[in-house]
Design a protein around this motif. Structure first.
Motif, PDB file in Angstrom:
ATOM      1  N   ASN A  78     -15.029  20.644  41.738  1.00 43.78           N
ATOM      2  CA  ASN A  78     -14.788  19.254  41.356  1.00 43.78           C
ATOM      3  C   ASN A  78     -14.921  18.275  42.515  1.00 43.78           C
ATOM      4  O   ASN A  78     -14.490  17.143  42.404  1.00 43.78           O
ATOM      5  CB  ASN A  78     -13.382  19.128  40.771  1.00 43.78           C
ATOM      6  CG  ASN A  78     -13.214  19.949  39.532  1.00 43.78           C
ATOM      7  OD1 ASN A  78     -14.155  20.118  38.779  1.00 43.78           O
ATOM      8  ND2 ASN A  78     -12.032  20.487  39.320  1.00 43.78           N
ATOM      9  N   LYS A  79     -15.489  18.679  43.639  1.00 44.01           N
ATOM     10  CA  LYS A  79     -15.462  17.854  44.834  1.00 44.01           C
ATOM     11  C   LYS A  79     -16.056  16.463  44.650  1.00 44.01           C
ATOM     12  O   LYS A  79     -15.536  15.508  45.173  1.00 44.01           O
ATOM     13  CB  LYS A  79     -16.186  18.556  45.988  1.00 44.01           C
ATOM     14  CG  LYS A  79     -15.326  19.568  46.670  1.00 44.01           C
ATOM     15  CD  LYS A  79     -13.963  19.011  46.895  1.00 44.01           C
ATOM     16  CE  LYS A  79     -13.504  19.206  48.290  1.00 44.01           C
ATOM     17  NZ  LYS A  79     -12.161  18.788  48.492  1.00 44.01           N
ATOM     18  N   ASN A  80     -17.148  16.317  43.937  1.00 38.81           N
ATOM     19  CA  ASN A  80     -17.783  15.004  43.813  1.00 38.81           C
ATOM     20  C   ASN A  80     -17.356  14.254  42.553  1.00 38.81           C
ATOM     21  O   ASN A  80     -17.852  13.191  42.271  1.00 38.81           O
ATOM     22  CB  ASN A  80     -19.307  15.149  43.845  1.00 38.81           C
ATOM     23  CG  ASN A  80     -19.785  15.577  45.200  1.00 38.81           C
ATOM     24  OD1 ASN A  80     -19.285  15.104  46.218  1.00 38.81           O
ATOM     25  ND2 ASN A  80     -20.730  16.486  45.240  1.00 38.81           N
ATOM     26  N   GLU A  81     -16.436  14.803  41.832  1.00 35.36           N
ATOM     27  CA  GLU A  81     -16.061  14.219  40.557  1.00 35.36           C
ATOM     28  C   GLU A  81     -15.396  12.855  40.683  1.00 35.36           C
ATOM     29  O   GLU A  81     -15.573  12.004  39.827  1.00 35.36           O
ATOM     30  CB  GLU A  81     -15.138  15.172  39.812  1.00 35.36           C
ATOM     31  CG  GLU A  81     -14.868  14.750  38.402  1.00 35.36           C
ATOM     32  CD  GLU A  81     -14.009  15.745  37.670  1.00 35.36           C
ATOM     33  OE1 GLU A  81     -13.419  15.319  36.671  1.00 35.36           O
ATOM     34  OE2 GLU A  81     -13.906  16.902  38.072  1.00 35.36           O
ATOM     35  N   LEU A  82     -14.633  12.609  41.737  1.00 34.31           N
ATOM     36  CA  LEU A  82     -13.930  11.328  41.864  1.00 34.31           C
ATOM     37  C   LEU A  82     -14.917  10.165  41.867  1.00 34.31           C
ATOM     38  O   LEU A  82     -14.720   9.182  41.157  1.00 34.31           O
ATOM     39  CB  LEU A  82     -13.059  11.307  43.128  1.00 34.31           C
ATOM     40  CG  LEU A  82     -12.242  10.036  43.342  1.00 34.31           C
ATOM     41  CD1 LEU A  82     -11.299   9.776  42.177  1.00 34.31           C
ATOM     42  CD2 LEU A  82     -11.455  10.134  44.632  1.00 34.31           C
ATOM     43  N   LYS A  83     -15.989  10.271  42.641  1.00 35.81           N
ATOM     44  CA  LYS A  83     -16.976   9.187  42.684  1.00 35.81           C
ATOM     45  C   LYS A  83     -17.594   8.946  41.315  1.00 35.81           C
ATOM     46  O   LYS A  83     -17.834   7.806  40.929  1.00 35.81           O
ATOM     47  CB  LYS A  83     -18.081   9.517  43.687  1.00 35.81           C
ATOM     48  CG  LYS A  83     -17.649   9.394  45.111  1.00 35.81           C
ATOM     49  CD  LYS A  83     -18.775   9.750  46.037  1.00 35.81           C
ATOM     50  CE  LYS A  83     -18.261   9.815  47.446  1.00 35.81           C
ATOM     51  NZ  LYS A  83     -19.123  10.548  48.321  1.00 35.81           N
ATOM     52  N   ASN A 111     -14.626   9.284  49.927  1.00 31.59           N
ATOM     53  CA  ASN A 111     -15.001  10.513  50.639  1.00 31.59           C
ATOM     54  C   ASN A 111     -13.767  11.210  51.201  1.00 31.59           C
ATOM     55  O   ASN A 111     -13.642  12.435  51.123  1.00 31.59           O
ATOM     56  CB  ASN A 111     -15.993  10.217  51.766  1.00 31.59           C
ATOM     57  CG  ASN A 111     -17.364   9.867  51.254  1.00 31.59           C
ATOM     58  OD1 ASN A 111     -17.746  10.236  50.148  1.00 31.59           O
ATOM     59  ND2 ASN A 111     -18.114   9.131  52.051  1.00 31.59           N
ATOM     60  N   GLU A 114     -11.806  12.788  48.367  1.00 29.67           N
ATOM     61  CA  GLU A 114     -12.481  13.981  47.859  1.00 29.67           C
ATOM     62  C   GLU A 114     -12.349  15.171  48.800  1.00 29.67           C
ATOM     63  O   GLU A 114     -12.454  16.311  48.374  1.00 29.67           O
ATOM     64  CB  GLU A 114     -13.956  13.693  47.583  1.00 29.67           C
ATOM     65  CG  GLU A 114     -14.157  12.841  46.354  1.00 29.67           C
ATOM     66  CD  GLU A 114     -15.617  12.511  46.073  1.00 29.67           C
ATOM     67  OE1 GLU A 114     -16.463  12.715  46.967  1.00 29.67           O
ATOM     68  OE2 GLU A 114     -15.899  12.058  44.964  1.00 29.67           O
ATOM     69  N   TYR A 152      -7.645  12.639  39.039  1.00 32.23           N
ATOM     70  CA  TYR A 152      -8.532  13.536  39.799  1.00 32.23           C
ATOM     71  C   TYR A 152      -7.760  14.740  40.308  1.00 32.23           C
ATOM     72  O   TYR A 152      -8.254  15.866  40.300  1.00 32.23           O
ATOM     73  CB  TYR A 152      -9.176  12.769  40.943  1.00 32.23           C
ATOM     74  CG  TYR A 152     -10.011  13.614  41.878  1.00 32.23           C
ATOM     75  CD1 TYR A 152     -11.229  14.140  41.456  1.00 32.23           C
ATOM     76  CD2 TYR A 152      -9.593  13.871  43.167  1.00 32.23           C
ATOM     77  CE1 TYR A 152     -12.009  14.908  42.306  1.00 32.23           C
ATOM     78  CE2 TYR A 152     -10.373  14.634  44.034  1.00 32.23           C
ATOM     79  CZ  TYR A 152     -11.572  15.153  43.596  1.00 32.23           C
ATOM     80  OH  TYR A 152     -12.334  15.908  44.447  1.00 32.23           O
TER      81      TYR A 152
END
Length: 155
Positions: A78-83, A111, A114, A152
């Motif tokens: 899920n690392k890029n999910e916040l953006k 960044n 995340e 998140y």
């Protein structure tokens, strides 16, 4: 230097960042912000290493019995999910209302968020951001951004 001294240093740097930002020294603010972010990353690793039982490697949450299944630890999937959770209208609103119109600072904050694994880290980081940028914690933009980050991290 122990983790508490490093954390104190980070807070001092964040306060200076707020003063520089208020004085309009945007170039200096961006350089200082990057250094603070790097220092925070190092502090997070140091804290983990000091709290672990002599291990010098950071475990994979899926292979570590004490971390596996812990909802407070975010998997790498899920690392890029916040953006991707920030829509165009919200991005514009957050940049303008929370980050003084700087999309670079907003992106740096995303960044940093995340890169965090624990929701408590994110909450501390949001508290520091709110002090630096003088957020109205009862304002809609602040509440919406905080809610987005909490979602998140599964809170």
């Amino acid at each position: 230097m122990n983790p508490e001294n490093l954390r104190s240093l980070i807070n001092e740097l964040l306060n200076e960042l707020g003063q520089l930002r208020a004085n309009g020294a945007l170039q200096d603010v961006q350089v200082l912000r990057k250094k603070i972010s790097e220092l925070h990353d190092q502090l997070t690793v140091l804290e983990y290493l000091l709290s672990s039982s002599g291990s010098t490697t950071v475990p994979d949450p899926e292979s570590s019995p004490e971390l596996k299944g812990n909802p407070a630890v975010i998997s790498n999937v899920n690392k890029n999910e916040l953006k991707s959770r920030v829509g165009l209208n919200d991005r514009f609103r957050f940049v303008n209302e929370l980050f003084g119109g700087s999309s670079d600072e907003f992106n740096a904050a995303l960044n940093q968020l995340e890169s965090m694994k624990l929701p408590e880290e994110a909450e501390d980081y949001l508290d520091r951001l709110s002090e630096v940028y003088h957020w109205d914690k009862k304002g809609h933009a602040c509440e919406d951004f905080t809610h987005l980050v909490q979602q998140y991290f599964g809170r």
